[in-house]
Design a protein around this motif. Sequence first.
Motif, PDB file in Angstrom:
ATOM      1  N   VAL A  70       0.840  -1.187   0.000  1.00 28.76           N
ATOM      2  CA  VAL A  70       0.000   0.000   0.000  1.00 28.76           C
ATOM      3  C   VAL A  70       0.881   1.246   0.000  1.00 28.76           C
ATOM      4  CG1 VAL A  70      -1.876  -1.158   1.222  1.00 28.76           C
ATOM      5  CG2 VAL A  70      -0.173   0.126   2.525  1.00 28.76           C
ATOM      6  N   GLU A  71       0.293   2.338  -0.430  1.00 29.89           N
ATOM      7  CA  GLU A  71       0.966   3.633  -0.417  1.00 29.89           C
ATOM      8  C   GLU A  71      -0.007   4.668   0.139  1.00 29.89           C
ATOM      9  OE1 GLU A  71       3.378   6.622  -3.476  1.00 29.89           O
ATOM     10  OE2 GLU A  71       2.149   4.980  -4.260  1.00 29.89           O
ATOM     11  N   LEU A  72       0.508   5.530   0.997  1.00 29.97           N
ATOM     12  CA  LEU A  72      -0.290   6.617   1.556  1.00 29.97           C
ATOM     13  C   LEU A  72       0.234   7.927   0.991  1.00 29.97           C
ATOM     14  CD1 LEU A  72      -0.465   5.172   5.120  1.00 29.97           C
ATOM     15  CD2 LEU A  72      -2.481   5.738   3.751  1.00 29.97           C
ATOM     16  N   ILE A  73      -0.656   8.719   0.411  1.00 31.08           N
ATOM     17  CA  ILE A  73      -0.267   9.930  -0.317  1.00 31.08           C
ATOM     18  C   ILE A  73      -1.021  11.129   0.232  1.00 31.08           C
ATOM     19  CG2 ILE A  73      -0.201  11.053  -2.579  1.00 31.08           C
ATOM     20  CD1 ILE A  73      -0.473   8.094  -3.712  1.00 31.08           C
ATOM     21  N   PHE A  74      -0.279  12.125   0.729  1.00 30.71           N
ATOM     22  CA  PHE A  74      -0.879  13.424   1.021  1.00 30.71           C
ATOM     23  C   PHE A  74      -0.996  14.165  -0.309  1.00 30.71           C
ATOM     24  CE2 PHE A  74       0.646  12.570   5.338  1.00 30.71           C
ATOM     25  CZ  PHE A  74      -0.391  13.091   6.116  1.00 30.71           C
ATOM     26  N   ASP A  75      -2.195  14.216  -0.846  1.00 29.54           N
ATOM     27  CA  ASP A  75      -2.432  14.876  -2.132  1.00 29.54           C
ATOM     28  C   ASP A  75      -2.815  16.327  -1.861  1.00 29.54           C
ATOM     29  OD1 ASP A  75      -3.497  15.871  -4.538  1.00 29.54           O
ATOM     30  OD2 ASP A  75      -4.068  13.862  -5.192  1.00 29.54           O
ATOM     31  N   PHE A  76      -1.886  17.250  -2.135  1.00 30.48           N
ATOM     32  CA  PHE A  76      -2.128  18.664  -1.862  1.00 30.48           C
ATOM     33  C   PHE A  76      -2.751  19.395  -3.044  1.00 30.48           C
ATOM     34  CE2 PHE A  76       1.707  18.221   1.168  1.00 30.48           C
ATOM     35  CZ  PHE A  76       0.887  17.812   2.203  1.00 30.48           C
ATOM     36  N   HIS A  77      -3.158  18.637  -4.072  1.00 31.42           N
ATOM     37  CA  HIS A  77      -3.945  19.206  -5.168  1.00 31.42           C
ATOM     38  C   HIS A  77      -5.433  18.945  -4.928  1.00 31.42           C
ATOM     39  CE1 HIS A  77      -0.694  20.238  -8.155  1.00 31.42           C
ATOM     40  NE2 HIS A  77      -0.016  19.500  -7.274  1.00 31.42           N
ATOM     41  N   ASP A  78      -5.752  17.679  -4.646  1.00 31.13           N
ATOM     42  CA  ASP A  78      -7.142  17.331  -4.335  1.00 31.13           C
ATOM     43  C   ASP A  78      -7.437  17.428  -2.841  1.00 31.13           C
ATOM     44  OD1 ASP A  78      -7.645  16.869  -6.991  1.00 31.13           O
ATOM     45  OD2 ASP A  78      -7.349  14.697  -6.857  1.00 31.13           O
ATOM     46  N   HIS A  79      -6.432  17.693  -2.054  1.00 28.76           N
ATOM     47  CA  HIS A  79      -6.547  17.878  -0.603  1.00 28.76           C
ATOM     48  C   HIS A  79      -7.231  16.679   0.059  1.00 28.76           C
ATOM     49  CE1 HIS A  79      -4.946  21.938  -0.792  1.00 28.76           C
ATOM     50  NE2 HIS A  79      -5.650  22.078  -1.892  1.00 28.76           N
ATOM     51  N   GLU A  80      -6.538  15.576  -0.057  1.00 25.02           N
ATOM     52  CA  GLU A  80      -6.992  14.347   0.585  1.00 25.02           C
ATOM     53  C   GLU A  80      -5.777  13.486   0.933  1.00 25.02           C
ATOM     54  OE1 GLU A  80      -9.480  12.467  -2.333  1.00 25.02           O
ATOM     55  OE2 GLU A  80      -7.782  11.642  -3.456  1.00 25.02           O
ATOM     56  N   LEU A  81      -5.941  12.655   1.935  1.00 23.83           N
ATOM     57  CA  LEU A  81      -4.965  11.606   2.218  1.00 23.83           C
ATOM     58  C   LEU A  81      -5.502  10.354   1.562  1.00 23.83           C
ATOM     59  CD1 LEU A  81      -2.434  10.490   3.658  1.00 23.83           C
ATOM     60  CD2 LEU A  81      -3.948   9.877   5.557  1.00 23.83           C
ATOM     61  N   ARG A  82      -4.750   9.844   0.580  1.00 24.27           N
ATOM     62  CA  ARG A  82      -5.238   8.739  -0.230  1.00 24.27           C
ATOM     63  C   ARG A  82      -4.452   7.469   0.070  1.00 24.27           C
ATOM     64  NH1 ARG A  82      -5.068  11.338  -4.423  1.00 24.27           N
ATOM     65  NH2 ARG A  82      -3.175  10.540  -5.433  1.00 24.27           N
ATOM     66  N   LEU A  83      -5.175   6.373   0.169  1.00 27.76           N
ATOM     67  CA  LEU A  83      -4.578   5.050   0.327  1.00 27.76           C
ATOM     68  C   LEU A  83      -4.795   4.287  -0.970  1.00 27.76           C
ATOM     69  CD1 LEU A  83      -4.888   2.662   3.365  1.00 27.76           C
ATOM     70  CD2 LEU A  83      -5.230   1.805   1.031  1.00 27.76           C
ATOM     71  N   GLU A  84      -3.698   3.794  -1.553  1.00 27.59           N
ATOM     72  CA  GLU A  84      -3.781   2.984  -2.760  1.00 27.59           C
ATOM     73  C   GLU A  84      -3.070   1.665  -2.500  1.00 27.59           C
ATOM     74  OE1 GLU A  84      -2.161   5.261  -5.963  1.00 27.59           O
ATOM     75  OE2 GLU A  84      -3.791   6.737  -5.940  1.00 27.59           O
TER      76      GLU A  84
END
Length: 418
Positions: A70-84
Amino acid sequence: MTKHAWPAIPYEPWEGTCDALHRWTQIVGKYRLAATPWVNHSWHATLYVSPRGLTTGPIHTEASGVPQSVELIFDFHDHELRLEGSSGVRDALPLEAMSVAEFWQRFHALVERQGLSLKLHGTPNEIEGALPFAEDTEPRPYDRDAVERFHHALIHIHRVMLRFRTAYVGKVSPVHLFWGSFDVAVTRFSGRGAPDHPGGIPGLPDDVTREAYSHEVSSAGFWPGKGLGEPAFYSYAYPTPEGFSGAAVEPAESTYHEGLGEFVLPYEAVRTSDSPDETLMRFLETTWQAASRLGDWPHGVLECPVGKPLVPRPALDPSTDTAEPTIQYEESESRGRYAIAAGDGDEAAEMTYSRAGDDLIIVDHTYVPDVLRGRGVGARLAERLVADAKAKGRRIIPLCPFFRHQVERHPDWAELIA
């Protein structure tokens, strides 16, 4: 401001958001730490700058007993913490105004929805007097614009630090974000052991600190502002070599912070300069030169040209890689020049001077091409020029800013300076 320019990121207007983001990255970073085998100097726990924000990179774990990445991404464009996940899963929680306790709860829910194990240490690290995450119920702001500007700044900083990183063949860290102190850093190692670190960092076990500083380092990085009141770059050495605080470094806005024991350069001085990339590169290079030369690091073994895309470096010849470079010298009735050729012969570092009579020269220019930067070439040219001037009974007017800095580093040259 365009999105290609270095953005203004004054600390005070987004201090609350920055403080919240610091704690949120700790929670996510602790998840990576708990699931990843230990790597020297805690490099297994860091986050990385990405095109959309910050990421953990791949974390290998299990989901309901099945191996999963898994990868956890602080997306500062869509402003979400995403788990993939490698199973194709994709889930997220929004980044918005909330307390640290609420983020802690939402993060647990995000991870547990995927059947992932979750055993985290619930107290912040390296934040003196911090409440446990679950008890930090104070409402926190979330300034989207400030976060986006911060991310754009990180993209620029990451680019320059990666370039600086390439001019070294010794052990060197990735360019990564330590969520404990919330700074982006890159670290070079001499290869020699260091004395035990005294420890004492709030919320950080001493054995972790001592392993992190088990070997001599020259480290540089960037803080968004906490502690200094403004965003700034830093550079330090451990152990600190004698004379380091008095070393001449560039640019002129750089200062030595006695309380921190490191050089500091305001971000704003870089952002507003004519060439922010080159200004930051000068700070990284000159502070590294000060740390490594005063610490007597083996330069000829460790340094190499700055890397270029699709240009392989020639293999180092172990019989010659510690040799001093050949310095070419030429002089006419009015001018003189010292030069060190690059390996391909197309470019050369040079230091030039004008003659003002038989016993006086004016040093007016120094140039070091990218391929030779980070190798102490400019300092070697200065040392040769001074040695020749002394032998010929000449005095020197230091018009060139680089040469003036070299003079400041060498009080023993004072008798030659006009």
